[in-house]
Design a protein around this motif. Structure first.
Motif, PDB file in Angstrom:
ATOM      1  N   ARG A  53      42.919  55.492  34.191  1.00 28.87           N
ATOM      2  CA  ARG A  53      44.152  54.674  33.359  1.00 28.87           C
ATOM      3  C   ARG A  53      43.496  54.871  31.889  1.00 28.87           C
ATOM      4  O   ARG A  53      44.271  54.873  31.192  1.00 28.87           O
ATOM      5  CB  ARG A  53      43.899  53.447  34.007  1.00 28.87           C
ATOM      6  N   ARG A 109      49.109  57.974  37.847  1.00 26.27           N
ATOM      7  CA  ARG A 109      48.202  56.649  38.585  1.00 26.27           C
ATOM      8  C   ARG A 109      48.855  56.143  39.719  1.00 26.27           C
ATOM      9  O   ARG A 109      48.225  54.985  40.164  1.00 26.27           O
ATOM     10  CB  ARG A 109      48.862  55.685  37.212  1.00 26.27           C
ATOM     11  N   ARG A 135      48.285  47.714  44.764  1.00 28.73           N
ATOM     12  CA  ARG A 135      48.205  48.588  43.968  1.00 28.73           C
ATOM     13  C   ARG A 135      49.456  48.725  43.073  1.00 28.73           C
ATOM     14  O   ARG A 135      49.225  48.766  41.804  1.00 28.73           O
ATOM     15  CB  ARG A 135      48.021  50.001  44.649  1.00 28.73           C
ATOM     16  N   LEU A 154      49.893  48.056  38.773  1.00 31.37           N
ATOM     17  CA  LEU A 154      50.332  49.036  37.781  1.00 31.37           C
ATOM     18  C   LEU A 154      51.610  49.136  37.431  1.00 31.37           C
ATOM     19  O   LEU A 154      51.890  49.448  36.331  1.00 31.37           O
ATOM     20  CB  LEU A 154      50.196  50.417  38.757  1.00 31.37           C
TER      21      LEU A 154
END
Length: 726
Positions: free
Chosen positions: A490, A533, A616, A620
């Motif tokens: 990231r 990602r 997740r 994100l």
């Protein structure tokens, strides 16, 4: 009569793309003369041209089977083939030889190994010894044969190229150049080189007459017109008198090759040599290694280092005068390398290759690779202590992902692998891209050398760089550092830029598949959102392609192909300020795209059944996305007033659209939904209270009501060997 098979597995290293396997031809010729054995050579790289290889048949009926483990990249392949050979010919003596086998003989011969014999160093005399043991009724087993070099190369018979008769008709279809050996050994002690694995390093050559005969006989056999002939010696022409006499004799023969390519040290070459090289139609390869004197000393590049780099510039000028092509190879990330040595080396290369007068040379930039048998391999602890070097996978040849692991080294405490990779491309990429315009060689092999120039440029392109960065993060995950890998990824601005550039390259394909105009703003958003990602950390390179990516081993959840999102979102006519429901949102990639499309005034609700994927996505996605963990098929679990929803996108296939959805959603709400099973799936555009349009075939994961169990990571998993990377 003893039957002997010499097998070339098809090399992944520097010998790939060559035709001839001259070392095996010479071994076969010598063994037949000394023992009368029936010897055959099988080149698996060439055999592929004829179709699938029947391995069971290949290994039947031999008394001796010898594998050329030329480089460490061939180790696993040869070991697997040797196990098959043992099954088919249980009584045969199976041998391993070559650089890697010489460097690690005890890793070839051990209890349970398919190999009976490992040959250290040169193989001609060892092969005769093995054949004689078979003929004497006491075949060698569990034996490591010590180095037994040939001191007088002229004592060996001339190569009988007819051993390659099977492959001669297809030579130009399976190879880009022919190769031959004229000498052996290199007495220098460069720290990275595995030449010393063969133990005998003294320089020995064929006589000039025999050396010329080898070249001429290969031409008569193969017809080298239009080809490059590679002299595969570790060090060509170390002795000046031999070198000059050979070049003069070769020039008189006028062998009609496009170019004869050879490897020589730059500090051996003088102006007179360049004239002779030109007359003999030769191109020169130099292991320059670095343009920084400090690193050259660290590498132990023996010779006059105070004048070494100046001599390279002189040779370049002489080569331009005589129109002799040449190439210089440098190593990036050699143990002891620092950002400073890289910058100084790059500055030297700019002067050398971007000379306003032009150059007849090209630059090859390779990462450092740890080779067994090299001085660094045997002195690894010293390098670690002196420079802070970290060898992350020192026995990389035992793993499947050799391409990356061979170079996964932090050169020094000041320079880790990622920084080395970034600097390599930032410093050398601009030089490599300008060399073609500055390349003034005009000889018959100009296109051959320009291909080498372009190949180097390709190595600095985003596709290659993303691949290697992807392997880096993947291995952090495999070794149990997933959270660290994800955080580093990231924060990796260079990776973000490289993956974006790869998505730009895919834009025309995505546009065509999604039935969009090339300038559609939706494609701009897809380019910007960092898809890497949202996928498993070992799928970074794959994330830049327009293909679906599995989120776990079950295959029950995916990040869909980029065009799938583009197609659905364009059908839904997403606009700023809308509220969009993303059902089966996975890790949130689609929601992140939607978040940009609806803007700060809009809202996205991403519903995902799997708690891990939903968590997740929550980490994100931007602030205008609400991530909900629950059954996406149940409106009661959406955690949003259905009457406020403007559009619904669905990331899984349904047998039919639930009636509860139509009841919950207000009239006019649009849905893009995959409907059907297997190959019968179709994308449907549904307007609540209005029409339903059935569109093109699609392929989505089916609806699910349960989450597959996931195995906890274990140390055994961290050590798992991987298949070769495509």
């Amino acid at each position: 009569m003893t039957r002997v098979l010499l097998l070339w597995p098809g090399c992944e290293g520097p010998a790939s793309g060559n035709f001839g396997v001259p070392q095996l031809v010479l071994m076969a010729t010598h063994a037949r003369r000394e023992t009368g054995a029936h010897v055959e050579i099988v080149d698996l790289a060439a055999e592929r041209y004829f179709g699938p290889v029947d391995v069971a048949k290949l290994f039947e009926g031999w008394d001796v089977i010898a594998f050329s483990v030329y480089s460490s990249f061939d180790h696993l392949k040869c070991m697997a083939l040797a196990e098959l050979a043992r099954q088919q010919s249980p009584d045969a003596v199976i041998m391993a030889g070559g650089y890697h086998a010489s460097a690690r003989p005890t890793e070839q011969v051990f209890d349970g190994s398919p190999y009976d014999v490992c040959v250290v160093g040169e193989g001609e005399l060892a092969l005769v010894e093995v054949i004689e043991s078979v003929e004497g009724g006491a075949p060698l087993r569990q034996t490591i044969l010590a180095s037994n070099p040939v001191t007088d190369l002229d004592s060996l018979p001339p190569s009988d190229w007819s051993y390659l008769d099977r492959y001669r008709p297809i030579a130009r279809k399976v190879a880009s150049q022919a190769q031959v050996y004229l000498s052996r050994g290199c007495p220098f002690d460069c720290a990275f080189c595995m030449e010393r694995a063969k133990r005998e390093v003294s320089w020995r050559s064929l006589s000039v007459e025999r050396a010329v005969h080898e070249v001429v006989s290969l031409h008569r056999y193969l017809d080298l017109r239009g080809w490059t002939l590679y002299v595969a010696d570790a060090l060509f022409g170390m002795k000046k008198s031999w070198r000059r006499e050979f070049l003069a004799a070769l020039a008189r023969e006028q062998v009609p090759v496009d170019k004869l390519w050879l490897l020589i040290r730059v500090d051996l070459v003088e102006d007179e040599d360049l004239r002779l090289f030109a007359d003999a139609n030769c191109g020169l390869g130099f292991g320059l290694e670095s343009g920084d004197p400090q690193l050259l000393a660290t590498i132990r590049k023996a010779g006059r280092l105070d004048t070494y780099l100046d001599r390279m510039k002189e040779v370049s000028a002489w080569a331009r005068t005589h129109d002799v092509p040449w190439g210089a190879n440098i190593i990036c990330g050699h143990p002891g390398e620092t950002p400073g040595t890289m910058e100084r080396s790059a500055a030297y290369m700019r002067e050398l290759f971007l000379d306003p007068k032009g150059v007849t040379g090209f630059l090859s930039v390779d990462p450092f690779r740890l080779y067994p048998g090299s001085p660094i391999d045997t002195e690894r602890r010293q390098w670690e202590q002196r420079f802070g070097t970290v060898f992350h996978r020192p026995s990389w040849w035992d793993d499947g992902d050799q391409e990356f692991l061979a170079e996964w080294v932090d050169p020094s405490a000041e320079l880790d692998w990622r920084t080395r990779t970034r600097l390599q491309h930032e410093l050398y990429g601009p030089i490599l891209r300008r060399i073609e315009d500055n390349f003034v060689y005009r000889g018959p092999a100009r296109e051959y050398f320009l291909r080498a120039v372009r190949d180097q440029v390709q190595q600095s392109e985003p596709r290659t760089r993303v691949h290697y960065l992807g392997r880096y993060y993947a291995w952090l995950r495999y070794l149990g550092f997933r959270e660290k890998a994800e955080q580093l990824m990231r924060d990796d601005a260079k990776l973000t830029e490289l993956t974006r550039r790869r998505r730009v390259a895919w834009r025309p394909t995505v546009a065509e598949r999604a039935q969009l105009a090339p300038d559609d703003v939706l494609l701009d958003v897809i380019e910007r959102v960092p898809r890497e990602r949202f996928v498993p950390v070992d799928q970074i390179a794959e994330s830049t392609r327009d293909e679906a990516i599995h989120l776990d081993d079950s295959g029950a959840a995916t990040v869909s192909a980029m065009h799938a999102y583009a197609r659905s979102f364009s059908l839904l006519e997403i606009e700023a300020g809308m509220t969009v429901l993303d059902l089966g949102g996975g890790t949130g990639y689609g929601a992140a795209i939607l978040a940009e499309l609806v803007g700060e005034a809009g809202r996205v609700i991403s519903v995902e059944l799997d708690p891990a994927l939903s968590a997740r996505a929550r980490a994100l996605c931007p602030s205008n996305v609400d991530c909900v963990c629950g059954d996406a098929t149940d409106p009661a679990r959406w955690e949003v007033d259905p009457s406020t929803i403007d559009a619904v996108t669905v990331g899984f296939a349904l047998p039919s659209i639930p009636a509860s959805w139509s009841s919950a959603l207000r009239p006019g709400t649009r849905l893009a939904v995959p409907v059907g099973e297997g190959d019968a799936q179709r994308l449907q555009l549904v307007t609540v209270g209005g029409e339903t349009r059935t569109l093109e075939p699609v392929r989505y994961v089916p609806m699910r009501r349960t989450v597959p169990a996931r195995a906890a990571p274990t140390k055994a998993r961290a050590k798992a060997r991987l298949p070769l990377v495509d």
